[in-house]
Motif scaffolding. Structure first.
Motif, short mmCIF file in Angstrom:
data_model
loop_
_atom_site.label_atom_id
_atom_site.label_comp_id
_atom_site.label_asym_id
_atom_site.label_seq_id
_atom_site.Cartn_x
_atom_site.Cartn_y
_atom_site.Cartn_z
N GLN A 192 2.94 13.67 -9.67
CA GLN A 192 4.12 14.78 -9.46
C GLN A 192 4.65 15.28 -11.42
O GLN A 192 4.91 16.36 -11.11
CB GLN A 192 5.22 14.36 -8.44
N LEU A 193 4.56 14.08 -12.43
CA LEU A 193 5.45 13.96 -12.80
C LEU A 193 4.47 14.59 -14.13
O LEU A 193 4.35 14.95 -15.12
CB LEU A 193 5.91 12.88 -13.95
N LYS A 194 3.03 13.84 -13.86
CA LYS A 194 2.22 14.80 -14.92
C LYS A 194 1.66 16.29 -14.72
O LYS A 194 1.68 17.36 -15.61
CB LYS A 194 0.57 14.25 -14.55
N GLY A 195 2.04 16.46 -13.50
CA GLY A 195 2.30 17.63 -13.26
C GLY A 195 3.34 18.79 -13.97
O GLY A 195 3.25 20.29 -14.94
N SER A 196 4.55 18.34 -13.64
CA SER A 196 6.27 18.86 -14.59
C SER A 196 5.83 18.61 -16.09
O SER A 196 6.57 19.21 -16.60
CB SER A 196 7.01 18.11 -13.99
N ALA A 197 4.77 17.57 -16.69
CA ALA A 197 5.06 17.54 -18.11
C ALA A 197 4.21 18.76 -18.34
O ALA A 197 4.69 19.60 -19.37
CB ALA A 197 4.29 16.24 -18.13
N SER A 214 1.90 5.95 -6.57
CA SER A 214 0.67 7.58 -7.35
C SER A 214 1.30 8.70 -6.89
O SER A 214 1.08 9.64 -7.81
CB SER A 214 -0.11 7.18 -6.45
N SER A 215 1.71 9.08 -6.14
CA SER A 215 2.34 10.45 -5.98
C SER A 215 3.55 10.85 -6.66
O SER A 215 3.24 11.79 -7.67
CB SER A 215 2.81 10.84 -3.90
N ASP A 264 1.64 -1.20 -0.15
CA ASP A 264 0.30 0.35 -0.03
C ASP A 264 0.60 1.30 -0.13
O ASP A 264 0.89 2.04 -0.44
CB ASP A 264 -1.28 -0.21 1.14
N SER A 265 1.67 1.25 0.75
CA SER A 265 2.41 2.41 0.81
C SER A 265 3.30 2.82 0.02
O SER A 265 3.38 4.34 -0.81
CB SER A 265 3.77 2.34 1.73
#
Length: 100
Positions: free
Chosen positions: A55-60, A50-51, A43-44
């Protein structure tokens, strides 16, 4: 006297059976604890990936906005840095896999 001896023998036999059942229950409890720890790790790890994905999507998205704004020099610098990091990681893994 033999009746008391027989009862004592039966008590010892039942005590041995109970001891075996308690040992088996303890083993099951330890196994359940191990499984729950494994699930917590999974789970961790899932939350971490997921995090990282968000973050990668936001950077892209930010990189796309920067490219759309026309700042070509910044885009080329960033692309060069990313390509350099990928090359360094590739050769690092190649060297470490060769050592081990």
């Amino acid at each position: 006297m033999s009746e008391a001896y027989e009862r004592e023998r039966q008590n010892n036999a039942r005590l041995d059976e109970l001891s075996a059942k308690v040992s088996a229950l303890r083993g099951v409890t330890i196994d359940i604890y191990g499984e729950s720890r494994d699930h917590q790790v999974i789970d961790s790890t899932n939350e971490t990936f997921s995090s990282m994905g968000s973050q990668l999507k936001g950077s892209a998205t930010r990189l796309g906005r920067m490219a759309a704004s026309g700042n070509k020099v910044a885009v080329l610098k960033l692309s060069g840095i990313l390509i350099g990091i990928v090359i360094v990681l590739y050769y690092s893994f190649k060297i470490f896999s060769w050592l081990f």
